[in-house]
Design a protein around this motif. Structure first.
Motif, PDB file in Angstrom:
ATOM      1  N   PRO A  11      62.220 111.041  52.164  1.00 14.04           N
ATOM      2  CA  PRO A  11      62.305 111.674  53.486  1.00 14.04           C
ATOM      3  C   PRO A  11      63.765 111.782  53.936  1.00 14.04           C
ATOM      4  O   PRO A  11      64.579 110.898  53.672  1.00 14.04           O
ATOM      5  N   ASP A  12      64.085 112.865  54.641  1.00 14.31           N
ATOM      6  CA  ASP A  12      65.452 113.066  55.116  1.00 14.31           C
ATOM      7  C   ASP A  12      65.923 111.902  55.982  1.00 14.31           C
ATOM      8  O   ASP A  12      67.104 111.551  55.971  1.00 14.31           O
ATOM      9  N   ALA A  13      65.006 111.275  56.701  1.00 16.56           N
ATOM     10  CA  ALA A  13      65.350 110.152  57.570  1.00 16.56           C
ATOM     11  C   ALA A  13      65.796 108.918  56.783  1.00 16.56           C
ATOM     12  O   ALA A  13      66.326 107.971  57.372  1.00 16.56           O
ATOM     13  N   SER A  14      65.624 108.924  55.458  1.00 20.35           N
ATOM     14  CA  SER A  14      66.088 107.812  54.625  1.00 20.35           C
ATOM     15  C   SER A  14      67.608 107.760  54.560  1.00 20.35           C
ATOM     16  O   SER A  14      68.179 106.744  54.169  1.00 20.35           O
ATOM     17  N   TYR A  15      68.248 108.872  54.922  1.00 27.44           N
ATOM     18  CA  TYR A  15      69.698 109.006  54.795  1.00 27.44           C
ATOM     19  C   TYR A  15      70.373 109.038  56.157  1.00 27.44           C
ATOM     20  O   TYR A  15      69.920 109.748  57.058  1.00 27.44           O
ATOM     21  N   ASP A  16      71.481 108.312  56.266  1.00 26.26           N
ATOM     22  CA  ASP A  16      72.378 108.481  57.398  1.00 26.26           C
ATOM     23  C   ASP A  16      73.219 109.709  57.056  1.00 26.26           C
ATOM     24  O   ASP A  16      73.787 109.785  55.961  1.00 26.26           O
ATOM     25  N   HIS A  17      73.268 110.685  57.974  1.00 32.48           N
ATOM     26  CA  HIS A  17      74.009 111.921  57.674  1.00 32.48           C
ATOM     27  C   HIS A  17      74.450 112.591  58.966  1.00 32.48           C
ATOM     28  O   HIS A  17      73.986 112.257  60.056  1.00 32.48           O
ATOM     29  N   ALA A  53      73.083 112.637  44.304  1.00 38.24           N
ATOM     30  CA  ALA A  53      73.578 111.591  43.393  1.00 38.24           C
ATOM     31  C   ALA A  53      72.718 110.337  43.477  1.00 38.24           C
ATOM     32  O   ALA A  53      72.404 109.711  42.458  1.00 38.24           O
ATOM     33  N   ILE A  54      72.326 109.967  44.684  1.00 39.22           N
ATOM     34  CA  ILE A  54      71.500 108.766  44.869  1.00 39.22           C
ATOM     35  C   ILE A  54      70.158 108.943  44.179  1.00 39.22           C
ATOM     36  O   ILE A  54      69.708 108.062  43.437  1.00 39.22           O
ATOM     37  N   GLU A  55      69.513 110.073  44.365  1.00 38.17           N
ATOM     38  CA  GLU A  55      68.199 110.257  43.754  1.00 38.17           C
ATOM     39  C   GLU A  55      68.294 110.475  42.246  1.00 38.17           C
ATOM     40  O   GLU A  55      67.378 110.128  41.510  1.00 38.17           O
ATOM     41  N   TRP A  56      69.425 110.995  41.751  1.00 39.70           N
ATOM     42  CA  TRP A  56      69.680 111.057  40.308  1.00 39.70           C
ATOM     43  C   TRP A  56      69.677 109.634  39.751  1.00 39.70           C
ATOM     44  O   TRP A  56      69.009 109.351  38.753  1.00 39.70           O
ATOM     45  N   ALA A  75      82.328 109.963  52.901  1.00 36.62           N
ATOM     46  CA  ALA A  75      82.394 109.101  51.710  1.00 36.62           C
ATOM     47  C   ALA A  75      81.905 107.692  52.057  1.00 36.62           C
ATOM     48  O   ALA A  75      81.153 107.082  51.285  1.00 36.62           O
ATOM     49  N   ARG A  76      82.302 107.182  53.222  1.00 36.75           N
ATOM     50  CA  ARG A  76      81.825 105.859  53.650  1.00 36.75           C
ATOM     51  C   ARG A  76      80.311 105.876  53.849  1.00 36.75           C
ATOM     52  O   ARG A  76      79.610 104.925  53.479  1.00 36.75           O
ATOM     53  N   ARG A  77      79.808 106.969  54.402  1.00 32.72           N
ATOM     54  CA  ARG A  77      78.366 107.097  54.634  1.00 32.72           C
ATOM     55  C   ARG A  77      77.619 107.140  53.303  1.00 32.72           C
ATOM     56  O   ARG A  77      76.550 106.543  53.161  1.00 32.72           O
ATOM     57  N   ILE A  78      78.176 107.835  52.309  1.00 39.30           N
ATOM     58  CA  ILE A  78      77.547 107.888  50.980  1.00 39.30           C
ATOM     59  C   ILE A  78      77.435 106.483  50.396  1.00 39.30           C
ATOM     60  O   ILE A  78      76.385 106.090  49.872  1.00 39.30           O
ATOM     61  N   THR A  79      78.516 105.720  50.485  1.00 39.56           N
ATOM     62  CA  THR A  79      78.513 104.348  49.957  1.00 39.56           C
ATOM     63  C   THR A  79      77.427 103.516  50.638  1.00 39.56           C
ATOM     64  O   THR A  79      76.681 102.780  49.973  1.00 39.56           O
ATOM     65  N   ALA A  82      73.936 104.705  49.476  1.00 40.83           N
ATOM     66  CA  ALA A  82      73.661 104.249  48.103  1.00 40.83           C
ATOM     67  C   ALA A  82      73.236 102.782  48.100  1.00 40.83           C
ATOM     68  O   ALA A  82      72.265 102.414  47.423  1.00 40.83           O
ATOM     69  N   ALA A  83      73.935 101.955  48.859  1.00 41.84           N
ATOM     70  CA  ALA A  83      73.581 100.534  48.920  1.00 41.84           C
ATOM     71  C   ALA A  83      72.195 100.359  49.542  1.00 41.84           C
ATOM     72  O   ALA A  83      71.365  99.596  49.030  1.00 41.84           O
ATOM     73  N   ALA A  84      71.919 101.069  50.622  1.00 39.71           N
ATOM     74  CA  ALA A  84      70.643 100.937  51.319  1.00 39.71           C
ATOM     75  C   ALA A  84      69.470 101.428  50.474  1.00 39.71           C
ATOM     76  O   ALA A  84      68.351 100.930  50.627  1.00 39.71           O
ATOM     77  N   LEU A  85      69.734 102.371  49.570  1.00 37.61           N
ATOM     78  CA  LEU A  85      68.654 102.960  48.775  1.00 37.61           C
ATOM     79  C   LEU A  85      68.613 102.440  47.338  1.00 37.61           C
ATOM     80  O   LEU A  85      67.964 103.029  46.472  1.00 37.61           O
TER      81      LEU A  85
END
Length: 192
Positions: A11-17, A53-56, A75-79, A82-85
């Motif tokens: 779900p899109d809500a899984s990501y901070d964006h 990248a995370i789902e890959w 970039a900080r949000r991606i990091t 990735a950790a949260a998922l």
């Protein structure tokens, strides 16, 4: 017991964006076209929230990825995403593409261009870096991006698809369909 691969399309809500996110249905199709294989490397260029990248990486514990994002706050949000998922090993590189691509581990087995598609030399740099037999997928929602994709398709071949998703939404006491922005997707495999 071995780890069970995660099915793409969280779900899109899984990501901070901040709005720069490959949406759920398009992300699932994009991952299907990228076709992750254990041990392969993905470059996610213009990664936004890092969802592709995370789902890959979630597809198999041996899948590796580098997320490239020009904006430090993204970039900080991606990091953090990735950790949260569950994929804290996602490499995140901050810098402008295509220039920063020369510094990445490679050659990649797959490249996804989700942002920055119209930057001069972006497609050529990604294509040249791709290993023979590798896959390149580019998504765009702009007229300028479409022009870039159509030109690349004319030179390199591949497949084109327009992905349109409508989501149910309230309309007073009833429900209607709200169209999302259509996405043009180009997929090409580099000759072996």
């Amino acid at each position: 017991m071995p780890a069970v691969p995660a099915v793409p399309g969280l779900p899109d809500a899984s990501y901070d964006h901040d709005g720069q996110l490959t949406k759920r249905e398009v992300r699932a199709i994009t991952l299907a076209r990228l076709a992750p294989v254990p041990g392969e490397l993905l470059w996610d260029v213009g990664a936004g929230a890092g969802s592709v990248a995370i789902e890959w990486m979630r597809a198999h514990p041996e899948c590796r990825a580098v997320a490239v994002e020009d904006r430090p706050e993204r970039a900080r949000r991606i990091t953090a995403n990735a950790a949260a998922l569950g994929v804290p090993a996602l490499a995140v590189v901050t810098g402008p593409a295509p220039a920063v691509l020369a510094t990445l581990e490679g050659p990649p087995d797959a490249v996804f261009v989700g942002g920055g598609l119209t930057a001069p030399g972006m497609i050529a740099t990604c294509w040249d870096a791709l290993r023979p037999g590798g896959r390149l997928v580019a998504n765009t929602v702009t007229v300028e991006g479409e022009r870039t994709v159509l030109e690349a398709h004319g030179r390199l071949g591949g497949d084109l698809a327009r992905i349109a998703v409508d989501r149910a939404a309230p309309l007073g006491a009833l429900t209607t369909w709200r169209p999302q922005i259509p996405v043009l997707q180009w997929t090409a495999t580099k000759p072996a």
